[in-house]
Design an enzyme around this catalytic site. Structure first.
Site, PDB file in Angstrom:
ATOM      1  CG  ASN A  35      -0.204  -0.281   2.527  1.00 39.87           C
ATOM      2  OD1 ASN A  35       0.430  -1.192   2.691  1.00 39.87           O
ATOM      3  ND2 ASN A  35      -0.326   0.693   3.501  1.00 39.87           N
ATOM      4  CD  GLN A  75      -3.696   0.361  -1.636  1.00 37.03           C
ATOM      5  OE1 GLN A  75      -3.688   0.801  -2.580  1.00 37.03           O
ATOM      6  NE2 GLN A  75      -4.046   0.762  -0.569  1.00 37.03           N
ATOM      7  CB  CYS A 103      -4.352   2.869   8.620  1.00 33.71           C
ATOM      8  SG  CYS A 103      -5.550   2.211   7.343  1.00 33.71           S
TER       9      CYS A 103
END
Length: 408
Positions: free
Chosen positions: A154, A182, A328
């Protein structure tokens, strides 16, 4: 230079597309029934859920019954990994193989299981960010319960040799799970042909809404219930289905996977232009991750003598939305674990920028990104006493310079 607005953080989330939104809307207003109800409004909603399941299964080459809707990729990762661990622990299978640069949904789940008695092998990814099937084969043991390796990273966009890894796992009799959050829409995926046992994905990376995704579970693998309650998702994940989101997810999957080769060719050309333009004009910079087997829209570059947060804020002031890694962990001041796994020093990893471009990006947008990044990096460095130390090769900075292009 005319100011533009360019959203270049599609790996974090994407805009809900018009086609997805239009397909969702009736299930907010007209077809609002509970799929578990037996009257017409409920039956219509139930049919919509099962139709979406079948449409998604058709794209990935599996059976509708093998698709379980979740709230997204993190939930799907947790369910797959914890579920297999729970089933096989009693049989003496207490070992899991993964990589050092997985998404935290995988890494933190493995850390949790380590406290429960599992041993975790974290495969190194090298300076380019890849693992090989041979590494996986060498890591598998008699007590290995699961191999879980992401399809594409990612942060740096490197794509793993998933079919080869799956083949090794099957030869060794070990289940294989991949986080494909992804990869979906960027890489052609057929779970049967590629030997994938379980696969996680999240809709908001491909222009569906946030809070919807799925876990593919190959027929024959029985995971423990994730949520107890009603009979939804064959009784394994209780709770009234999010019908609009599920319907939208099906459309998003179909749209994203419709013409991957043409999309890849178009986006990767602009990606390569941006990378070349930045690296050739900004000294003491480096591309993170290999350029081969890389997601078409991923650009991850580190700039020595630059603090990542300052870089992102100044890019935002110039109309460019970027990130320094995974969304995140955007609140963390620690350098990216992905970049550290490549062997980068903290001082280099701290000055990183991730651009994740997608349609409707244009070559002119690429030119604008190059010019803004060049200007912003120079401005930040001119305000930094650390940059003067670097240019003068002050003691302690020499090692950092070995990771980046020469300083002018």
């Amino acid at each position: 230079m005319e100011k533009r607005y360019i959203y270049a953080d599609n790996s974090a989330t994407t805009k809900v597309s018009e086609s997805v939104l239009s397909e969702m809307l009736p299930y907010f207003t007209e077809e609002y029934g509970n799929p578990s109800s037996i009257y017409r409004l409920g039956r219509n909603a139930g049919r919509a859920v099962e139709d979406a399941r079948a449409r998604i299964a058709s794209v990935f080459g599996c059976q509708p019954s093998e698709i379980y809707f979740t709230s997204g990729g993190s939930e799907a990762d947790n369910w797959a990994i914890k579920g297999v661990a729970d089933k096989l622990f009693a049989k003496g299978k207490k070992h899991i193989v993964t990589t050092a640069f997985e998404h935290h949904a995988v890494l933190h789940t493995c850390e949790y299981l380590a406290k429960k008695g599992f041993e975790i092998t974290y495969l190194p990814v090298g300076d380019k960010g890849y693992v090989t099937a041979k590494q996986v084969e060498d890591a598998i043991r008699e007590d290995t319960a699961l191999v879980t390796i992401m399809y594409a990273n990612n942060e740096i966009g490197t794509i793993m040799p998933i079919p080869e890894i799956a083949e090794v796992c099957h030869k060794k009799g070990v289940l294989f799970h991949t986080d494909a959050v992804q990869a979906v829409g960027n890489v052609p995926i057929n779970v049967k042909e590629q030997g994938i046992d379980m696969m996680s994905m999240s809709g908001h990376k491909i222009h569906a809404q946030k809070g919807i995704g799925f876990l593919y579970v190959r027929k024959g693998i029985v995971l423990p219930n994730l949520i107890h309650g009603g009979g939804q998702e064959k009784g394994r994940r209780a709770g009234t289905e999010n019908v609009p989101a599920i319907v939208g997810l099906a459309r998003a999957v179909e749209d994203a996977c419709a013409d991957i080769p043409a999309k890849t060719e178009r986006i990767s050309a602009i990606r390569d232009h941006i990378i070349d333009g930045i690296l050739s004009s900004v000294p003491a910079s480096r591309l993170n991750g290999g350029i081969e087997h890389r997601l078409a829209g991923n650009i991850n570059i580190s700039f020595l003598g630059v603090e990542g947060e300052s870089l992102l804020l100044m890019l935002d002031m110039n109309g460019i939305c970027a990130s320094s890694g995974s969304a995140c962990t955007s609140g963390s001041l620690d350098p990216s674990h992905v970049l550290l796994s490549l062997g980068l020093p903290h001082e280099v990893a701290h000055g990183s920028m991730r651009l994740s471009i997608a349609d409707p990006i244009t070559p002119e947008d690429g030119d604008y990104i190059i010019e803004v990044v060049k200007t912003v990096v120079e401005k930040i460095r001119n305000m930094s006493p650390l940059w003067e130390d670097i240019k003068n090769k002050k003691q302690g900075t020499e090692r950092w310079l070995s990771f980046v292009s020469p300083v002018e």
